[in-house]
Design an enzyme around this catalytic site. Structure first.
Site, mmCIF file in Angstrom:
data_model
loop_
_atom_site.group_PDB
_atom_site.id
_atom_site.type_symbol
_atom_site.label_atom_id
_atom_site.label_comp_id
_atom_site.label_asym_id
_atom_site.label_seq_id
_atom_site.Cartn_x
_atom_site.Cartn_y
_atom_site.Cartn_z
ATOM 1 N N GLN A 1 47.203 -15.967 3.857
ATOM 2 C CA GLN A 1 47.877 -14.667 3.796
ATOM 3 C C GLN A 1 48.397 -14.282 5.172
ATOM 4 O O GLN A 1 49.130 -13.315 5.306
ATOM 5 C CB GLN A 1 46.871 -13.581 3.383
ATOM 6 N N HIS B 1 52.680 -15.469 2.945
ATOM 7 C CA HIS B 1 53.369 -14.250 3.389
ATOM 8 C C HIS B 1 54.339 -14.518 4.540
ATOM 9 O O HIS B 1 54.819 -13.588 5.170
ATOM 10 C CB HIS B 1 52.353 -13.179 3.774
ATOM 11 N N CYS C 1 72.110 -13.287 14.605
ATOM 12 C CA CYS C 1 72.325 -14.707 14.346
ATOM 13 C C CYS C 1 73.278 -15.320 15.378
ATOM 14 O O CYS C 1 74.332 -14.751 15.671
ATOM 15 C CB CYS C 1 72.922 -14.840 12.948
ATOM 16 N N CYS D 1 76.673 -16.406 13.115
ATOM 17 C CA CYS D 1 77.635 -15.461 12.513
ATOM 18 C C CYS D 1 77.454 -14.032 13.014
ATOM 19 O O CYS D 1 78.147 -13.121 12.565
ATOM 20 C CB CYS D 1 77.524 -15.494 10.990
ATOM 21 N N THR E 1 39.081 -13.437 3.448
ATOM 22 C CA THR E 1 40.055 -12.715 2.627
ATOM 23 C C THR E 1 39.325 -11.783 1.676
ATOM 24 O O THR E 1 38.251 -12.100 1.189
ATOM 25 C CB THR E 1 40.962 -13.663 1.827
ATOM 26 N N THR E 2 39.928 -10.639 1.446
ATOM 27 C CA THR E 2 39.297 -9.698 0.536
ATOM 28 C C THR E 2 39.754 -9.922 -0.900
ATOM 29 O O THR E 2 39.347 -9.203 -1.802
ATOM 30 C CB THR E 2 39.615 -8.247 0.947
ATOM 31 N N ASN F 1 32.571 -14.889 4.565
ATOM 32 C CA ASN F 1 33.018 -13.543 4.922
ATOM 33 C C ASN F 1 31.786 -12.742 5.333
ATOM 34 O O ASN F 1 30.776 -12.808 4.652
ATOM 35 C CB ASN F 1 33.696 -12.887 3.704
ATOM 36 N N ALA G 1 34.276 -16.545 10.335
ATOM 37 C CA ALA G 1 34.875 -17.873 10.142
ATOM 38 C C ALA G 1 34.674 -18.777 11.352
ATOM 39 O O ALA G 1 34.375 -19.963 11.204
ATOM 40 C CB ALA G 1 36.370 -17.713 9.861
HETATM 41 ZN ZN LIG Z 1 74.170 -15.867 10.362
#
Ligand SMILES: [Zn+2]
Length: 265
Positions: free
Chosen positions: A116, A134, A164, A167, A206-207, A231, A249
């Protein structure tokens, strides 16, 4: 941590986890904010540490500032708060837990990490089979032409908000903002992984609030494998897990891998 019989319960759970992982061939590792907490990071979803009051200097809730609709309406505002998070995370390095997952992969036929987290620390540690559900805060893409690039941090961006190079369209970070869907490419890859089945589902920090996280744990609980949770606190899926290792962890994952290696499970 000891129970009244003088048996170290955390050591017992670590030994159990090492035994199960030592005989597994397919392992799914799911990681969340707690994985990176030991790298000293504030986390994108757990923004409470950065915004105790849940309201920003611009008078909107942080979830609103970091939402897809806000990015469309006022991209500079969203960028402002993304940049604060990136700045707070800058210089974070993978911790012993991230490295131990890479070592664990050497002991099983197939190990896939689904995270996540948007901090890129699994990638930095060298995890190869990785689904960043994510996204990654260091990857930017142009909303006009789609060209993407990866930056080490935001300190050397030439324009703000960044544009960018091809462009001159507005860029955005390749992260899932609030009110946005998970990326279909990541979801499809995850579905393919799940279809292959797993002997062990290892949840770390993680929950489990998202259904895509809870679902494989429930599958393991219904007899299709072993679910292990690492956890410090209990979570909504703790009761479904076969083994609970209550600890951070960065301590627990290296301890499991060390047992696995020294005892030769
Ligand atoms: Zn672009």
């Amino acid at each position: 941590m000891s129970d009244p019989r003088g048996v170290s319960t955390i050591d017992d759970s670590i030994a159990q986890a090492a035994r199960v992982l030592g005989s597994a061939s397919r392992v799914l590792v799911i990681t969340g904010a707690g994985m990176s907490a030991d790298s000293g990071m504030p986390t994108y979803r757990g923004v409470g540490g950065l915004y105790e009051e849940q309201s920003t200097a611009d008078g909107v809730a942080i979830e609103e500032a970091l939402s897809g609709p806000m990015f469309e309406r006022d991209p500079a505002l969203t960028w402002k708060y993304i940049a604060q998070i990136e700045s707070a995370c800058r210089g974070a390095r993978p911790n012993a837990g991230h490295h131990a997952i890479v070592d664990l992969a050497d002991h099983v036929e197939h190990l896939c990490v689904v995270t996540q987290n948007v901090d890129g620390l699994h990638r930095a540690a060298g995890t190869r089979e990785l689904i960043e559900m994510h996204g990654n805060i260091h990857r930017l893409f142009c909303i006009r032409c789609g060209q993407s690039r990866t930056v080490p941090d935001y300190s050397r961006l030439m324009q703000w908000p960044p544009r960018c190079g091809r462009c001159n369209g507005l860029e955005r970070p390749a992260v899932v903002l609030f009110e946005e869907m998970l990326p279909s490419s990541a979801l499809e890859r995850y579905q393919r992984e799940l279809a292959g089945g797993f002997d062990v589902v290892l949840m770390i920090g993680t929950t489990a609030v998202f259904e895509y996280i809870a679902a494989p744990v429930r599958a393991a609980a219904s007899g299709q494998g072993t679910a292990i949770e690492i956890n410090p606190a209990d979570t909504p899926v703790t009761a479904l897990c076969d083994i609970k290792c209550p600890g951070p962890a960065a301590d627990v994952v290296p301890a499991i891998v060390q047992q696995l290696e020294t005892r030769g499970f």
